[in-house]
Design a protein around this motif. Structure first.
Motif, PDB file in Angstrom:
ATOM      1  N   PHE A  83      21.136 -36.484  -6.567  1.00 19.05           N
ATOM      2  CA  PHE A  83      22.384 -36.011  -7.151  1.00 19.05           C
ATOM      3  C   PHE A  83      22.504 -34.499  -7.218  1.00 19.05           C
TER       4      PHE A  83
ATOM      5  N   GLY B 227      27.539 -32.259 -12.230  1.00 15.62           N
ATOM      6  CA  GLY B 227      26.707 -32.644 -13.370  1.00 15.62           C
ATOM      7  C   GLY B 227      26.800 -34.116 -13.649  1.00 15.62           C
ATOM      8  N   GLY B 228      26.163 -34.531 -14.733  1.00 18.06           N
ATOM      9  CA  GLY B 228      26.185 -35.943 -15.080  1.00 18.06           C
ATOM     10  C   GLY B 228      25.099 -36.256 -16.066  1.00 18.06           C
ATOM     11  N   ASP B 229      24.760 -37.514 -16.161  1.00 16.57           N
ATOM     12  CA  ASP B 229      23.675 -37.931 -17.030  1.00 16.57           C
ATOM     13  C   ASP B 229      23.052 -39.174 -16.415  1.00 16.57           C
ATOM     14  N   THR B 230      21.769 -39.333 -16.598  1.00 16.85           N
ATOM     15  CA  THR B 230      21.057 -40.463 -16.008  1.00 16.85           C
ATOM     16  C   THR B 230      20.169 -41.081 -17.071  1.00 16.85           C
TER      17      THR B 230
ATOM     18  N   LEU C 292      28.902 -37.398 -12.886  1.00 19.47           N
ATOM     19  CA  LEU C 292      28.480 -38.778 -12.640  1.00 19.47           C
ATOM     20  C   LEU C 292      27.442 -39.175 -13.682  1.00 19.47           C
TER      21      LEU C 292
ATOM     22  N   ILE D 218      17.256 -37.114 -10.112  1.00 14.44           N
ATOM     23  CA  ILE D 218      18.443 -36.238 -10.113  1.00 14.44           C
ATOM     24  C   ILE D 218      18.332 -35.225  -8.976  1.00 14.44           C
TER      25      ILE D 218
ATOM     26  N   VAL E 181      24.659 -28.673 -10.829  1.00 14.38           N
ATOM     27  CA  VAL E 181      23.596 -29.463 -11.460  1.00 14.38           C
ATOM     28  C   VAL E 181      22.372 -28.595 -11.742  1.00 14.38           C
ATOM     29  N   GLY E 182      21.745 -28.787 -12.909  1.00 16.34           N
ATOM     30  CA  GLY E 182      20.474 -28.122 -13.172  1.00 16.34           C
ATOM     31  C   GLY E 182      20.391 -27.400 -14.492  1.00 16.34           C
ATOM     32  N   ASP E 183      21.518 -27.056 -15.067  1.00 11.74           N
ATOM     33  CA  ASP E 183      21.484 -26.385 -16.378  1.00 11.74           C
ATOM     34  C   ASP E 183      21.959 -27.378 -17.431  1.00 11.74           C
ATOM     35  N   ASP E 184      22.231 -26.900 -18.640  1.00 12.00           N
ATOM     36  CA  ASP E 184      22.694 -27.803 -19.695  1.00 12.00           C
ATOM     37  C   ASP E 184      24.128 -28.251 -19.443  1.00 12.00           C
TER      38      ASP E 184
ATOM     39  N   PHE F 127      13.947 -36.670 -13.532  1.00  6.44           N
ATOM     40  CA  PHE F 127      14.250 -35.354 -12.967  1.00  6.44           C
ATOM     41  C   PHE F 127      14.138 -35.372 -11.445  1.00  6.44           C
TER      42      PHE F 127
END
Ligand code: ADP
Ligand code: MG
Length: 324
Positions: free
Chosen positions: A14, A118-121, A86, A10, A25-28, A7
């Motif tokens: 990002f 948004g994205g995923d890490t 990303l 991100i 970025v920050g929500d679902d 977290f």
């Protein structure tokens, strides 16, 4: 990730203001507002370490390239890019690596008015997946399937420099040091032709971006359009460095069948020649007419390359060469 929580990572690297989004970025999930009367254009590309880039690649250049290859697809559709996601798998959370990566990514994003929404890490073998959403006025996207017999075939910029850099790295040909740097730049930091793509709407009849080499990608355009292409080797735009090495088969192969160019190949009716020349001047971008679209004929290649002597060339294992 020991040194940096997911977290924290991100948040630090990002999370940037996303002015074009309702929620970034920050929500679902992100929320964006589609404009009326336009169609959304969605594209994504996955880059895996060891396959698409070296695991020790410069992170800033990687950030640039991961976004650039997607912008190039958006450009080939004649679309305007707006939002990116990303997704990234990292072997570890190295703050310096991440900062450089994010800088390379965000600099190009800002240049094109793209918001990272948004994205995923996750931890894992290094891989980077970028998605971009753009839009075009309804029905106006440039597609691969619009070419017609008699169309001119056009290319932006110059071809083959990135592939020449790769050939030099693989020692298929040796280049002086002063030539390696500019070629490496073409490989690491391609320039997506977004402004060109947008302005080709209504001018070009079909388009594709060149990521797998001219012959392959023009072939894809021909296939989708149920047409063939005849192009002239001498007309294919090349850099001064490429020109100096064209005696060698590896260089000719790079020019015709290399990859990683991220230039646009498009077709347009003859009536557009003047408008395209004006566009080239306005964008300060070389646009070169290299041949034409013809009807398919049984037993003929999708893409025929004519040599200086007017005779078809063929791709030998070692490169493009004349028959006999
Ligand atoms: P979830 O568990 O719902 O998938 P995450 O914890 O993965 O949510 O992500 C939290 C927020 O951070 C989401 O808005 C997500 O889109 C964003 N995000 C995650 N990784 C990245 C990244 N590499 N770049 C940009 N945004 C990211
Ligand atoms: Mg997630």
């Amino acid at each position: 990730m020991p040194s940096l929580s997911e977290f924290e990572l991100i948040r630090r690297f990002f999370t940037h203001p996303a002015r074009s989004a309702v929620l970034g970025v920050g929500d679902d999930a992100a929320i964006v507002r589609a404009r009326g009367g336009r169609e959304l254009i969605i594209t994504t590309d996955l880059l895996v370490a060891g396959r698409h880039f070296a695991a020790d690649a410069d992170p800033g250049k990687l950030g640039h390239k991961a976004l650039a290859v997607n912008l190039s697809d958006i450009a080939a559709m004649g679309a305007t890019p707006h939002w990116a996601t990303l997704s990234i798998a990292l072997p570890g959370a190295d703050a310096r690596w991440l900062a450089a990566f994010a800088r390379g990514f965000m600099r190009l994003a800002r240049r094109h008015g793209v918001d990272l929404v948004g994205g995923d890490t996750t931890r894992g073998p290094l891989a980077v997946c970028v998605q971009i959403v753009g839009d075009v006025p309804k029905g106006r996207a440039l597609r691969r399937d619009g070419a017609r017999a008699g169309d001119d075939v056009w290319i932006s910029g110059t071809l083959g420099d990135a592939a020449l850099a790769v050939a030099a790295m693989k020692r298929q040909l040796s280049l002086p040091r002063r030539e390696r740097a500019p070629l490496g730049q073409r490989l690491d930091a391609p320039t997506p032709r977004v402004a060109l793509g947008e302005r080709l709407r209504g001018l070009a009849r079909s388009a594709i971006d060149i990521s797998d080499g001219l012959i392959a990608d023009l072939g894809h355009l021909c296939e989708r359009s149920r047409m063939s292409a005849v192009i002239e080797f001498e007309r294919i735009p090349r850099s001064a460095i490429m020109e100096r090495h064209l005696e060698r088969a590896a260089a000719r192969t790079a020019l015709l069948a290399g990859g990683d160019d991220y230039e646009l190949c498009f077709t347009a009716g003859r009536a557009q020649r003047g408008a395209i020349a004006r566009l080239a001047r306005r964008l300060r971008l070389k646009l070169t007419r290299i041949g034409r679209i013809v009807r398919q004929r049984r037993g003929h290649a999708l893409v025929t390359v004519l040599g200086a002597d007017g005779k078809p060339m063929r791709l030998a294992r070692t490169g493009f060469d004349h028959f006999g």
